[in-house]
Structures are given as C-alpha cells and as structure tokens.
Design a protein around this motif. Sequence first.
Motif, mmCIF file in Angstrom:
data_model
loop_
_atom_site.group_PDB
_atom_site.id
_atom_site.type_symbol
_atom_site.label_atom_id
_atom_site.label_comp_id
_atom_site.label_asym_id
_atom_site.label_seq_id
_atom_site.Cartn_x
_atom_site.Cartn_y
_atom_site.Cartn_z
ATOM 1 N N ILE A 1 -13.836 6.044 -53.932
ATOM 2 C CA ILE A 1 -13.446 5.508 -52.637
ATOM 3 C C ILE A 1 -12.149 6.169 -52.184
ATOM 4 O O ILE A 1 -11.168 6.182 -52.919
ATOM 5 N N ILE A 2 -12.200 6.726 -50.987
ATOM 6 C CA ILE A 2 -11.008 7.202 -50.299
ATOM 7 C C ILE A 2 -10.487 6.037 -49.473
ATOM 8 O O ILE A 2 -11.223 5.474 -48.657
ATOM 9 N N MET A 3 -9.223 5.663 -49.663
ATOM 10 C CA MET A 3 -8.716 4.472 -48.979
ATOM 11 C C MET A 3 -7.282 4.679 -48.516
ATOM 12 O O MET A 3 -6.452 5.200 -49.267
ATOM 13 N N ASN A 4 -6.989 4.273 -47.293
ATOM 14 C CA ASN A 4 -5.628 4.312 -46.775
ATOM 15 C C ASN A 4 -4.812 3.147 -47.328
ATOM 16 O O ASN A 4 -5.356 2.075 -47.608
ATOM 17 N N PRO A 5 -3.494 3.314 -47.426
ATOM 18 C CA PRO A 5 -2.661 2.202 -47.906
ATOM 19 C C PRO A 5 -2.591 1.032 -46.936
ATOM 20 O O PRO A 5 -2.202 -0.071 -47.341
ATOM 21 N N ASP A 6 -2.967 1.240 -45.663
ATOM 22 C CA ASP A 6 -2.936 0.137 -44.707
ATOM 23 C C ASP A 6 -4.301 -0.528 -44.542
ATOM 24 O O ASP A 6 -4.558 -1.225 -43.563
ATOM 25 N N ILE A 7 -5.168 -0.341 -45.534
ATOM 26 C CA ILE A 7 -6.471 -1.010 -45.572
ATOM 27 C C ILE A 7 -6.378 -2.259 -46.440
ATOM 28 O O ILE A 7 -5.785 -2.239 -47.515
ATOM 29 N N ASP A 8 -6.990 -3.335 -45.967
ATOM 30 C CA ASP A 8 -7.086 -4.558 -46.750
ATOM 31 C C ASP A 8 -8.560 -4.923 -46.884
ATOM 32 O O ASP A 8 -9.322 -4.803 -45.916
ATOM 33 N N ILE A 9 -8.952 -5.328 -48.080
ATOM 34 C CA ILE A 9 -10.343 -5.721 -48.327
ATOM 35 C C ILE A 9 -10.375 -7.197 -48.687
ATOM 36 O O ILE A 9 -9.984 -7.589 -49.785
ATOM 37 N N GLY B 1 -26.845 14.809 -48.720
ATOM 38 C CA GLY B 1 -27.638 13.600 -48.543
ATOM 39 C C GLY B 1 -27.209 12.856 -47.293
ATOM 40 O O GLY B 1 -26.502 13.396 -46.443
ATOM 41 N N LYS B 2 -27.617 11.603 -47.184
ATOM 42 C CA LYS B 2 -27.350 10.824 -45.982
ATOM 43 C C LYS B 2 -25.942 10.240 -45.975
ATOM 44 O O LYS B 2 -25.416 9.836 -47.007
ATOM 45 N N VAL B 3 -25.360 10.193 -44.790
ATOM 46 C CA VAL B 3 -24.092 9.495 -44.549
ATOM 47 C C VAL B 3 -24.409 8.348 -43.591
ATOM 48 O O VAL B 3 -25.023 8.570 -42.544
ATOM 49 N N ILE B 4 -24.004 7.132 -43.933
ATOM 50 C CA ILE B 4 -24.378 5.983 -43.125
ATOM 51 C C ILE B 4 -23.170 5.134 -42.731
ATOM 52 O O ILE B 4 -22.149 5.104 -43.414
ATOM 53 N N PHE B 5 -23.332 4.449 -41.591
ATOM 54 C CA PHE B 5 -22.441 3.371 -41.187
ATOM 55 C C PHE B 5 -23.070 2.073 -41.676
ATOM 56 O O PHE B 5 -24.231 1.790 -41.406
ATOM 57 N N PHE B 6 -22.282 1.266 -42.397
ATOM 58 C CA PHE B 6 -22.784 0.067 -43.074
ATOM 59 C C PHE B 6 -21.952 -1.139 -42.613
ATOM 60 O O PHE B 6 -20.859 -1.385 -43.139
ATOM 61 N N PRO B 7 -22.440 -1.899 -41.635
ATOM 62 C CA PRO B 7 -21.623 -2.969 -41.050
ATOM 63 C C PRO B 7 -21.540 -4.231 -41.883
ATOM 64 O O PRO B 7 -20.824 -5.167 -41.504
ATOM 65 N N TYR B 8 -22.224 -4.271 -43.024
ATOM 66 C CA TYR B 8 -22.213 -5.467 -43.862
ATOM 67 C C TYR B 8 -21.019 -5.489 -44.813
ATOM 68 O O TYR B 8 -20.878 -6.414 -45.606
ATOM 69 N N LEU B 9 -20.178 -4.448 -44.732
ATOM 70 C CA LEU B 9 -18.874 -4.439 -45.381
ATOM 71 C C LEU B 9 -17.823 -4.297 -44.291
ATOM 72 O O LEU B 9 -17.872 -3.354 -43.495
ATOM 73 N N THR B 10 -16.879 -5.225 -44.248
ATOM 74 C CA THR B 10 -15.783 -5.166 -43.279
ATOM 75 C C THR B 10 -14.477 -4.915 -44.008
ATOM 76 O O THR B 10 -14.174 -5.574 -45.007
ATOM 77 N N VAL B 11 -13.703 -3.966 -43.515
ATOM 78 C CA VAL B 11 -12.341 -3.745 -44.015
ATOM 79 C C VAL B 11 -11.377 -3.916 -42.848
ATOM 80 O O VAL B 11 -11.740 -3.712 -41.683
ATOM 81 N N ILE B 12 -10.150 -4.287 -43.179
ATOM 82 C CA ILE B 12 -9.110 -4.488 -42.172
ATOM 83 C C ILE B 12 -8.162 -3.297 -42.217
ATOM 84 O O ILE B 12 -7.706 -2.889 -43.285
ATOM 85 N N HIS B 13 -7.858 -2.762 -41.032
ATOM 86 C CA HIS B 13 -7.079 -1.520 -40.956
ATOM 87 C C HIS B 13 -5.876 -1.720 -40.049
ATOM 88 O O HIS B 13 -6.021 -2.151 -38.895
ATOM 89 N N GLY B 14 -4.684 -1.378 -40.575
ATOM 90 C CA GLY B 14 -3.471 -1.476 -39.779
ATOM 91 C C GLY B 14 -3.450 -0.504 -38.613
ATOM 92 O O GLY B 14 -3.004 -0.836 -37.518
ATOM 93 N N TRP B 15 -3.908 0.713 -38.819
ATOM 94 C CA TRP B 15 -4.166 1.730 -37.800
ATOM 95 C C TRP B 15 -2.964 2.051 -36.937
ATOM 96 O O TRP B 15 -2.779 1.499 -35.862
ATOM 97 N N ARG B 16 -2.135 2.989 -37.393
ATOM 98 C CA ARG B 16 -1.018 3.484 -36.587
ATOM 99 C C ARG B 16 -1.469 4.743 -35.854
ATOM 100 O O ARG B 16 -1.759 5.745 -36.481
ATOM 101 N N ARG B 17 -1.522 4.698 -34.541
ATOM 102 C CA ARG B 17 -2.075 5.791 -33.754
ATOM 103 C C ARG B 17 -1.009 6.841 -33.430
ATOM 104 O O ARG B 17 -0.604 7.019 -32.290
ATOM 105 N N ASP B 18 -0.526 7.546 -34.460
ATOM 106 C CA ASP B 18 0.507 8.551 -34.248
ATOM 107 C C ASP B 18 0.017 9.706 -33.388
ATOM 108 O O ASP B 18 0.807 10.386 -32.748
ATOM 109 N N ASN B 19 -1.298 9.954 -33.393
ATOM 110 C CA ASN B 19 -1.818 11.058 -32.593
ATOM 111 C C ASN B 19 -1.810 10.748 -31.107
ATOM 112 O O ASN B 19 -2.154 11.598 -30.294
ATOM 113 N N HIS B 20 -1.425 9.518 -30.734
ATOM 114 C CA HIS B 20 -1.275 9.169 -29.330
ATOM 115 C C HIS B 20 0.179 9.255 -28.901
ATOM 116 O O HIS B 20 0.565 8.734 -27.863
#
Length: 268
Positions: free
Chosen positions: A98-106, A225-244
């Motif tokens: 799992i690749i995970m950002n430090p501002d992710i909460d599960i 192989g396949k890459v999928i979006f899986f909505p049955y797992l939710t993670v919380i993301h702080g998301w700092r939009r520095d590119n804006h």
Amino acid sequence: MVLSENKLKKISISISIVFYNSSEKDVKKVLSTLKKLNSLSKFTFSFFLIDNASTPKLHLDLENLQMQNVYIKRLEVNNGFGAGHNAVLGDLNSDFHIIMNPDIDIEDLDGFVKAVYYMQEHKNIVMLSPLVRNETDGDIQYLNRKLPTVFDLFIRFLGPNIFPKRHASFTKKQDGYDHIQPAENATGSFMIIRTYNLKKVQGFDTSYFMYFEDTDLTRRISDEGKVIFFPYLTVIHGWRRDNHTLKGLKPMIISMVKYFNKWGWKWI
C-alpha cells in the motif's frame, strides 16, 4: 458483497508512508492508523516509515507504539515522492503493498478488509483505488479521473467553476462513485498494489519529483492487469492543494512536461 473469507490464507501486507517536514498532527494520525490496522489479526503487516530528508529530521515517537513491525528509513536527500517510496522496494516481501500519504486516515476497517479480500479473490486486479473523502466535511474527493489532457489540467488550476461540465467529465462524475469500475488515473494518496507487479514495473518513475508519478504508475501497471476504483473502501484525506498555488505550480508544470513527453502530448 459476499466474500469467501474462510477460504483465504493469512495475507501479508506492507505499507510505505513518505514524510517530508510533516506536521505533528500527521505523524500522530499515522501512528494511530498503524495501531488500527495492526488490530486486523487476519493479516500480517509491515510498516515502512520513510523520512524524505526532512529538516530537521522527523521525530517519530515509536517508544509507546509497542509494535515490532514498524521500520524507519531516513533518506539523506529528497529525490521526490516516488523515489521515497521506491527506497523500500527491495525490502518488500508481501502479497500486497500500500502506497499511503501521511495525511490519510483509515476508519473504515471493514472496507479495508473487503478491498484486500476482493483483490485476493480477483487475481487479474493489480491495483485498487478507494473512495476518498474530505477530512473536514466528509464530501467525496472526485479522484477517479480520466487520463489528463493539457486543457483538463489548465482548467483544474483555474477552479471548478470554469468549464464545470469538462471538470465533471474528467473526474467521471457521470459514471457515479457508487460501484466498482475501471481506474485509468489512480490517486497516489492511497493505492493497494500487488507487490509482485509493483516490483516488476520497478515502482514509481523517479524522474517525476512530484505530481504525475501516480498517473504514470497507473498506466504502466495496467499492462500487468486491471486497475479498479473500489468504493466499498473509504479513506479520509487531508488533501493540501499546493498545485493550486504559485509555489506548487512550477513543479507541477515540470512534471506535466515530463509526463506528456513520455506518453505523448494530448491537448484537448
């Protein structure tokens, strides 16, 4: 969704988290998340915490964590997000990484279990991207994106009120975020990947310092192989939009040029 849990062996999962001058809040959040995940006794975990040459060095208070499966790697030079994660690629010996950002909460541990089991049962899936929600208001972050064009990136910098229909098309809002579907441009904030396939493609392309390394990895690993979006797992993301911001614009443009030079320029 019915999953044959009793038929599955104990699955090994590794997680890498790259820190760079992270806040104390993010560090505490990460350590709390590790404790929660480690409570899932049906899995075996190894956690890799990578200090990407923070100044001063990141303080990780692990004395009270009481976990033997946490490994700290301190890098002397910050060569970017992808290079930070790649620094532990040779140490991985897991079924899934799992690749995970430090501002992710599960908080959705049930969804986490469902996601891992779903990948275990569907051998053709090499990467899974979850539903991501805002930390502040719980709203969906529309990150199940199409492959970018120059125009899409330009109007995203200008904001959602400019060409709103094109924004909606780029983030596939019309497809809905309530069912499993293909993902062609997965977010690097949280990815579940088959470790074998991640190693086979040699992880991230480290020529990207920041931005587009997740899009590039999604494209390369989709050959496996396949890459999928899986909505049955939710993670919380702080998301700092520095590119804006003007500060974040320069590295974004540099990575954008590298991306389109590699994959071909698509303007509209």
